[in-house]
Design a protein around this motif. Sequence first.
Motif, mmCIF file in Angstrom:
data_model
loop_
_atom_site.group_PDB
_atom_site.id
_atom_site.type_symbol
_atom_site.label_atom_id
_atom_site.label_comp_id
_atom_site.label_asym_id
_atom_site.label_seq_id
_atom_site.Cartn_x
_atom_site.Cartn_y
_atom_site.Cartn_z
ATOM 1 N N ALA B 130 0.134 3.733 -4.563
ATOM 2 C CA ALA B 130 -0.327 4.317 -3.302
ATOM 3 C C ALA B 130 -0.827 3.227 -2.345
ATOM 4 C CB ALA B 130 -1.422 5.340 -3.554
ATOM 5 N N SER B 131 -1.444 2.173 -2.902
ATOM 6 C CA SER B 131 -1.919 1.077 -2.047
ATOM 7 C C SER B 131 -0.754 0.362 -1.390
ATOM 8 C CB SER B 131 -2.723 0.066 -2.853
ATOM 9 O OG SER B 131 -3.808 0.701 -3.451
ATOM 10 N N VAL B 132 0.337 0.213 -2.152
ATOM 11 C CA VAL B 132 1.513 -0.434 -1.564
ATOM 12 C C VAL B 132 2.019 0.403 -0.380
ATOM 13 C CG1 VAL B 132 3.914 -1.092 -1.961
ATOM 14 C CG2 VAL B 132 2.176 -1.631 -3.674
ATOM 15 N N GLY B 133 2.128 1.728 -0.608
ATOM 16 C CA GLY B 133 2.561 2.614 0.479
ATOM 17 C C GLY B 133 1.631 2.535 1.672
ATOM 18 N N SER B 134 0.326 2.574 1.378
ATOM 19 C CA SER B 134 -0.694 2.560 2.410
ATOM 20 C C SER B 134 -0.687 1.241 3.190
ATOM 21 C CB SER B 134 -2.039 2.720 1.711
ATOM 22 O OG SER B 134 -2.895 3.463 2.464
ATOM 23 N N LEU B 135 -0.714 0.139 2.450
ATOM 24 C CA LEU B 135 -0.847 -1.166 3.112
ATOM 25 C C LEU B 135 0.402 -1.544 3.907
ATOM 26 C CD1 LEU B 135 -2.802 -3.127 0.353
ATOM 27 C CD2 LEU B 135 -3.659 -2.351 2.569
ATOM 28 N N THR B 136 1.600 -1.173 3.395
ATOM 29 C CA THR B 136 2.786 -1.503 4.192
ATOM 30 C C THR B 136 2.789 -0.680 5.490
ATOM 31 O OG1 THR B 136 3.979 -0.027 2.711
ATOM 32 C CG2 THR B 136 4.409 -2.347 2.442
ATOM 33 N N THR B 137 2.423 0.599 5.384
ATOM 34 C CA THR B 137 2.367 1.420 6.600
ATOM 35 C C THR B 137 1.407 0.794 7.607
ATOM 36 O OG1 THR B 137 2.579 3.326 5.130
ATOM 37 C CG2 THR B 137 2.094 3.779 7.422
ATOM 38 N N VAL B 138 0.185 0.504 7.132
ATOM 39 C CA VAL B 138 -0.833 -0.059 8.025
ATOM 40 C C VAL B 138 -0.380 -1.415 8.591
ATOM 41 C CG1 VAL B 138 -3.145 -1.075 8.053
ATOM 42 C CG2 VAL B 138 -2.795 1.160 7.025
ATOM 43 N N ALA B 139 0.216 -2.249 7.729
ATOM 44 C CA ALA B 139 0.594 -3.596 8.177
ATOM 45 C C ALA B 139 1.624 -3.542 9.304
ATOM 46 C CB ALA B 139 1.141 -4.400 6.995
ATOM 47 N N PHE B 140 2.681 -2.732 9.131
ATOM 48 C CA PHE B 140 3.712 -2.689 10.177
ATOM 49 C C PHE B 140 3.166 -2.095 11.475
ATOM 50 C CE2 PHE B 140 6.732 -2.831 6.495
ATOM 51 C CZ PHE B 140 7.249 -4.065 6.815
ATOM 52 N N TYR B 141 2.346 -1.061 11.340
ATOM 53 C CA TYR B 141 1.745 -0.436 12.515
ATOM 54 C C TYR B 141 0.842 -1.444 13.234
ATOM 55 C CZ TYR B 141 0.768 4.100 14.738
ATOM 56 O OH TYR B 141 0.717 5.165 15.590
ATOM 57 N N LEU B 142 0.072 -2.187 12.422
ATOM 58 C CA LEU B 142 -0.885 -3.142 12.991
ATOM 59 C C LEU B 142 -0.174 -4.301 13.698
ATOM 60 C CD1 LEU B 142 -3.934 -3.596 13.159
ATOM 61 C CD2 LEU B 142 -3.847 -4.793 10.985
ATOM 62 N N ILE B 143 0.888 -4.831 13.072
ATOM 63 C CA ILE B 143 1.611 -5.941 13.714
ATOM 64 C C ILE B 143 2.168 -5.476 15.059
ATOM 65 C CG2 ILE B 143 3.623 -7.481 13.553
ATOM 66 C CD1 ILE B 143 3.244 -7.475 10.526
ATOM 67 N N ALA B 144 2.772 -4.275 15.056
ATOM 68 C CA ALA B 144 3.338 -3.751 16.306
ATOM 69 C C ALA B 144 2.253 -3.633 17.371
ATOM 70 C CB ALA B 144 3.992 -2.389 16.050
ATOM 71 N N GLN B 145 1.061 -3.153 16.962
ATOM 72 C CA GLN B 145 -0.029 -2.994 17.934
ATOM 73 C C GLN B 145 -0.532 -4.337 18.438
ATOM 74 O OE1 GLN B 145 -1.220 -0.233 19.299
ATOM 75 N NE2 GLN B 145 0.062 1.147 18.106
ATOM 76 N N MET B 146 -0.683 -5.314 17.524
ATOM 77 C CA MET B 146 -1.224 -6.624 17.926
ATOM 78 C C MET B 146 -0.267 -7.330 18.884
ATOM 79 S SD MET B 146 -4.223 -6.952 16.643
ATOM 80 C CE MET B 146 -4.777 -8.636 16.727
ATOM 81 N N VAL B 147 1.028 -7.321 18.544
ATOM 82 C CA VAL B 147 2.018 -7.980 19.400
ATOM 83 C C VAL B 147 2.066 -7.273 20.759
ATOM 84 C CG1 VAL B 147 4.461 -8.524 19.677
ATOM 85 C CG2 VAL B 147 3.360 -8.823 17.461
#
Lengths: 99, 515
Positions: B130-147
């Motif tokens: 579940a952490s893998v699912g959670s962290l990948t979702t958050v990571a891609f969303y976060l990179i898109a937001q930061m850029v």
Amino acid sequence: MISVTNVLQKAKFLELVRRKWTISLILTAAILAIYFGFVLVLAFGKQLLMAKIGAHMTLGILVGLGVILAAWVLTGIYVVWANTSYDKAVSEILAEEQE
Amino acid sequence: MQPFSTTIGQPNALSITLFFAFVALTLVITYFAAKRSKTASDFYAAGRSVTGFQNGLALAGDYMSAASFLGIAGLVSLKGYDGLIYSIGFLVGWPIVLFLIAEPLRNLGKYTFADVVAYRLRQKPVRIAASVGSLTTVAFYLIAQMVGSGSLVKLMFGLPYELAVIIVGAIMIAYVLFGGMLATTWVQIIKAVLLLSGATVMVFLVLAHFGFNPGRMFSAAAARYGDGVLAPGGLVANPLDAVSLGIALMFGTAGLPHILMRFYTVPDAKAARKSVFYATGLIGYFYILTFIIGFGAMVLVGQDIITRIDKGGNMAALLLAEATGGTVFLGFIAAVAFATILAVVAGLTLAGATTFAHDLYVNVFAAGRATETQEIKVAKRATLALGVLAIGLGIAFKGQNVAFMVGLAFAIAASANFPALLMSILWQRFSTFGATLSIATGALTATTLIILSPTVWVDVLGNPSAIFAWKNPALISMPAAFLAGWLGSLLRPEEEAEKKFAMLKVRNYLSVGAE
């Protein structure tokens, strides 16, 4: 303290679970039908949405706003049902258990 | 054509002042939140003290990103009706969240959706998956937001990209690190109120130009750019692709960790359900506003000028603010957009830190033996690490095409997180092996297919044609995850988990024993 095995065998509890999922699944089916119906019309019946309504509007704009409104109304229907019918049934079951 | 000038891209004294006022106010809130934030429940879930309406605003705040405000208004200003189709896709996931997920989540879990999946199952494998699912979702969303934030701030204020990313990252770390969920929630609420009222004022100013008759605005748009802007264009070219994107948006919302986490901030399931009703209404209203703002920009600013400032149309709403309310209003809207960016990345970072501390550290590495003080310490370290990482990734991906990352985040959320969550609530025979297999299959299928799809294979990697034809894989990856969960559970059944289903049902439907 309520007994788990006791509650699970109660007709009232089984009825509660059954009703909860009936309502949830009907409403889920409704939003799926509305949204994917909209997508399919976009894909195959574009001409329909280009129809003019009055002097300035197209059917497409009204339908689009209608989908947004429908999504909200469906959540409203669920909340009203849950706040009245569902919560009442839950407190009845819990009251009977505590006796 | 009349000469055109704009102050967009130059530091605007008013918007900088307003922005600092917002930051000062939110830091004061963070200070008071920090004083009240002592326990893990405070840090992750605002002590479960948020009301249904407040949470509705906060959920809307999490969902109304700067990308959706500036991006959708821009899309409408250039493509007209197609922009509306896009925003509708983002809205229709909310009823699904309410009908299937919100109440069970609140009744069965503590801080994360992994709590629910792991309720009857063996902690370690399920939490890791579940952490893998959670962290990948958050990571891609976060990179898109930061850029996105770096480029937006650069466009709005003329600040260097790197500086913008560092400022956003640093303030966001301060909110989460010191104020936890309570501060993050209030930042969301204030931002949601500012964004909704700012957009409402803009729509009022736009409609005033057309005698408060939206029809006249649509007529003016059609007169200038053709009837095509009032009807669907090329967005739904491939029906199956469109359905696949629809599936990702609909069920992805019900699998976004930072959204799901909000349901733990309210006292009970009743407040959780009410909050979705408010959130759906507010987000729907917001999308109607952005639709009108987009058309307003098309008519009152003009597509030629919008694309001259930014090819993608991202500055349409700001140009319209300047055209309708002058430099003062532009300053206000730009400050609101900046605040929006901050609030969204804060919510994402908190969700990521919670996954690290609560799911991985407490339940995997410390096997449930960590004290609450240790847990909060780890959560704060994870916040700092994630914040610094977000800044680093934001800078590393400068100038890259990251538009696919939001789609990817939604596809993984719909395929890895949502099926496991739903099956754990509904299906008695769901087993640990089934859950891990489902999450792994969903995440892997979604990621692989996106890499092979036109959005990455052609647009990012520059290959001539894509191996997988659809832009979004959810129509395949979500059913694959359900199938894997079903097969895995049949292959390795778990008697213990089936027994615990009775307790789950009582807690789920009667809220007995919910935290």
